[in-house]
Scaffold this motif. Structure first.
Motif, mmCIF file in Angstrom:
data_model
loop_
_atom_site.group_PDB
_atom_site.id
_atom_site.type_symbol
_atom_site.label_atom_id
_atom_site.label_comp_id
_atom_site.label_asym_id
_atom_site.label_seq_id
_atom_site.Cartn_x
_atom_site.Cartn_y
_atom_site.Cartn_z
ATOM 1 N N ILE A 60 71.971 -70.391 -16.930
ATOM 2 C CA ILE A 60 73.143 -69.987 -16.145
ATOM 3 C C ILE A 60 72.818 -68.746 -15.317
ATOM 4 O O ILE A 60 73.200 -68.652 -14.142
ATOM 5 C CB ILE A 60 74.351 -69.730 -17.075
ATOM 6 C CG1 ILE A 60 74.785 -71.045 -17.727
ATOM 7 C CG2 ILE A 60 75.527 -69.116 -16.308
ATOM 8 C CD1 ILE A 60 75.747 -70.857 -18.894
ATOM 9 N N GLU A 61 72.094 -67.798 -15.916
ATOM 10 C CA GLU A 61 71.659 -66.613 -15.162
ATOM 11 C C GLU A 61 70.783 -67.021 -13.977
ATOM 12 O O GLU A 61 70.957 -66.527 -12.853
ATOM 13 C CB GLU A 61 70.865 -65.669 -16.064
ATOM 14 C CG GLU A 61 71.698 -64.819 -16.988
ATOM 15 C CD GLU A 61 70.839 -63.794 -17.702
ATOM 16 O OE1 GLU A 61 70.148 -63.010 -17.022
ATOM 17 O OE2 GLU A 61 70.840 -63.781 -18.948
ATOM 18 N N LYS A 62 69.839 -67.910 -14.258
ATOM 19 C CA LYS A 62 68.928 -68.361 -13.207
ATOM 20 C C LYS A 62 69.686 -69.045 -12.079
ATOM 21 O O LYS A 62 69.359 -68.882 -10.894
ATOM 22 C CB LYS A 62 67.903 -69.325 -13.809
ATOM 23 C CG LYS A 62 66.871 -69.857 -12.812
ATOM 24 C CD LYS A 62 65.893 -70.811 -13.497
ATOM 25 C CE LYS A 62 64.904 -71.389 -12.498
ATOM 26 N NZ LYS A 62 63.966 -72.339 -13.159
ATOM 27 N N ASP A 63 70.730 -69.805 -12.438
ATOM 28 C CA ASP A 63 71.531 -70.528 -11.439
ATOM 29 C C ASP A 63 72.551 -69.625 -10.746
ATOM 30 O O ASP A 63 73.268 -70.075 -9.845
ATOM 31 C CB ASP A 63 72.279 -71.694 -12.107
ATOM 32 C CG ASP A 63 71.338 -72.784 -12.597
ATOM 33 O OD1 ASP A 63 70.184 -72.828 -12.126
ATOM 34 O OD2 ASP A 63 71.761 -73.586 -13.452
ATOM 35 N N LEU A 64 72.625 -68.359 -11.190
ATOM 36 C CA LEU A 64 73.620 -67.411 -10.659
ATOM 37 C C LEU A 64 75.033 -67.984 -10.786
ATOM 38 O O LEU A 64 75.862 -67.878 -9.871
ATOM 39 C CB LEU A 64 73.315 -67.047 -9.199
ATOM 40 C CG LEU A 64 71.940 -66.412 -8.938
ATOM 41 C CD1 LEU A 64 71.781 -66.098 -7.461
ATOM 42 C CD2 LEU A 64 71.759 -65.160 -9.791
ATOM 43 N N GLY A 65 75.290 -68.571 -11.931
ATOM 44 C CA GLY A 65 76.587 -69.192 -12.186
ATOM 45 C C GLY A 65 76.387 -70.597 -12.717
ATOM 46 O O GLY A 65 75.339 -70.930 -13.268
ATOM 47 N N VAL A 66 77.387 -71.427 -12.565
ATOM 48 C CA VAL A 66 77.329 -72.799 -13.057
ATOM 49 C C VAL A 66 76.980 -73.751 -11.914
ATOM 50 O O VAL A 66 77.711 -73.841 -10.927
ATOM 51 C CB VAL A 66 78.678 -73.222 -13.689
ATOM 52 C CG1 VAL A 66 78.627 -74.679 -14.128
ATOM 53 C CG2 VAL A 66 79.014 -72.312 -14.871
ATOM 54 N N ASN A 67 75.862 -74.430 -12.073
ATOM 55 C CA ASN A 67 75.495 -75.491 -11.136
ATOM 56 C C ASN A 67 76.231 -76.749 -11.587
ATOM 57 O O ASN A 67 75.933 -77.314 -12.642
ATOM 58 C CB ASN A 67 73.978 -75.708 -11.167
ATOM 59 C CG ASN A 67 73.511 -76.745 -10.175
ATOM 60 O OD1 ASN A 67 74.238 -77.690 -9.857
ATOM 61 N ND2 ASN A 67 72.294 -76.588 -9.688
#
Length: 461
Positions: free
Chosen positions: A233-240
């Motif tokens: 979720i951190e890597k996606d900067l939110g929810v993909n």
């Protein structure tokens, strides 16, 4: 020409002297000993929410009682802004910082050491990198065990796993009511920060408990995978949205960040979608449920689960049927960080337990009805004495002999302080409030006054 050059040389020398004087002032402002003034700065990423305003009011009240000069930063939105704030406070002679941001705590701690300013990470994640629950991530944003940094006091707040459990409790509240169509406000996860990502991971785990087909980014959303889920979720900067899979549950919209509060048109549009997207039944708010709900279109039937603070806005949301569950950090939640920092300044050395910085894993309140606020309103104010009263904090700063009392603690040492501040956040017997109240009463009954920095320094000179 020669005179002109001579003037330039003299000007340059004067400027150099002034610069050196400034640096000396910056690096001497935290000199050890009991005879320095108490000037504390607070680094904030949030300066406008009900939670932030309640904490500021509490800290201002404590500071006024205890002879402390306190200042609050504007909203900081990057590691560069954090560092600039640290440098500014150092140049103004501050000798302590409460850090409420987490863009680069490593850099803050190191710079505070250079400037001889004590620092404490407040309302954050006191998980050192060798902790069982520590997230494995960029070394610049891991709160390490900085025992060798003599001006680093430690950290207070929920652990990483504690944040996951908060999100899990929030998710359970919605799942148990039968909601299956969600949207998610991801808050600071949009900036790659861990706190809200951890809460969202807990939400996914709550859904997985009911539907074992729930995955995110190909990761099975069972409890033991919480670190991997949060990191994704951190890597996606939110929810993909395309990464979330479930046979039963759907996430139909997501929004994050705080630019919508400044009127950013595009950001506002995404926040509106949280409650207006077709089919959405419930909005999971990792934070700012009050602000997010205010953008719901007229006639919206969406309900909200939040992780916010105490306050009249949230009580009204419960009464109106909008808010069904809230994890709350109470008004005096920041008290332990303030006290540990002030004690370090007063004593002239950072508090330590077995040679290590303190680590207080604080619990949050679970709110499920408007009436809960009525009960807590009688506690979390000056008349009610707060969970952490000025007398309780004074007993810790001075390590006053309390004698026998209902808490069973006769002297608030560093280790006893950490143990008490980590108790379950309840009003019942054996919980946090009854324990701190007993110590407050014992301190008062002993004829002790609230610690005041200037008078205490004079007494011990």
């Amino acid at each position: 020409m020669f005179i002109f050059m001579k003037k330039k040389i003299i000007s340059a020398v004067i400027a150099s002297v002034l610069f050196i004087t400034s640096v000396i002032s910056m690096t001497s402002c935290g000199n050890r000993g009991k005879h320095v003034s108490a000037k504390i700065g607070v680094l904030r990423g949030d300066a406008s929410s009900e939670e932030a305003l309640a904490w500021a009011a509490y800290l201002k009240s404590l500071s006024s009682e205890m002879g402390v000069e306190i200042d609050f930063s504007s909203e900081l939105n990057s590691a560069d802004e954090e560092l600039a704030a640290v440098q500014n406070y150092a140049s103004l002679g501050y000798n302590g910082l409460i850090v409420m941001t987490s863009y680069n705590p490593t850099n803050i701690i190191k710079n505070c050491e250079n400037y001889k300013m004590f620092s404490v990470i407040g309302a954050a994640h006191p998980d050192f990198e060798d902790s069982e629950n520590a997230l494995v991530k960029d070394e610049n944003v891991i709160i390490k065990d900085y025992s060798d940094y003599s001006y680093y006091v430690g950290a207070t707040g929920p652990s990483n796993y504690g944040e996951v459990l908060s999100g899990y409790q929030m998710g359970k509240a919605a799942v148990s009511r039968g909601y299956t169509q969600y949207s998610v406000f991801t808050g600071s996860a949009a900036y790659g920060q861990p706190m809200h990502a951890l809460r969202i991971a807990g939400f996914f785990i709550a859904m997985y408990d009911d539907d074992p087909t729930v995955t995110y980014g190909g990761i099975e959303c069972k409890r033991e995978n919480w670190k991997e889920i949060a990191l994704q979720i951190e890597k996606d900067l939110g929810v993909n949205l395309s990464s979330f899979k479930s046979e039963k549950y759907s996430i139909l919209a997501q929004a994050g960040g705080y630019s919508f509060l400044q009127g950013d048109t595009a950001a506002v549009a995404t926040v509106v979608q949280l409650s207006s997207a077709a089919g959405v039944e419930a909005v999971f708010c990792a934070g700012c449920a009050d602000k997010v709900s205010s953008f719901a279109p007229d006639g919206s039937k969406c309900v909200y689960v939040g992780n916010d603070s105490l306050g009249s806005t949230f009580k009204t949301m419960f009464e109106d049927g909008k808010l069904i569950f809230d994890i709350a950090k109470y008004n005096s939640y920041i008290g332990p960080a303030f006290a540990a920092l002030l004690k370090s300044i007063y004593k002239g050395e950072a508090v330590r337990i077995d040679g290590k910085p303190i680590s207080v894993e604080q619990q949050s309140l679970q709110i499920s009805s408007a009436s809960d606020y009525d009960t807590l309103d009688t506690v979390e104010n000056e008349n009610g004495g707060y969970f952490f009263s000025s007398e309780f904090l004074s007993a810790y700063i001075l390590e006053t002999e309390l004698g026998k009392n209902e808490s069973g603690v006769e002297k608030l040492t560093d280790s006893e302080f950490v143990k008490i501040c980590s108790l379950d956040c309840t009003l019942g017997e054996g919980g946090l409030y009854q324990t701190t109240k007993a110590i407050t009463n014992a301190y008062k009954d002993g004829g002790n006054k609230v610690f005041h920095f200037e008078s205490a320094s004079e007494t011990n000179s």
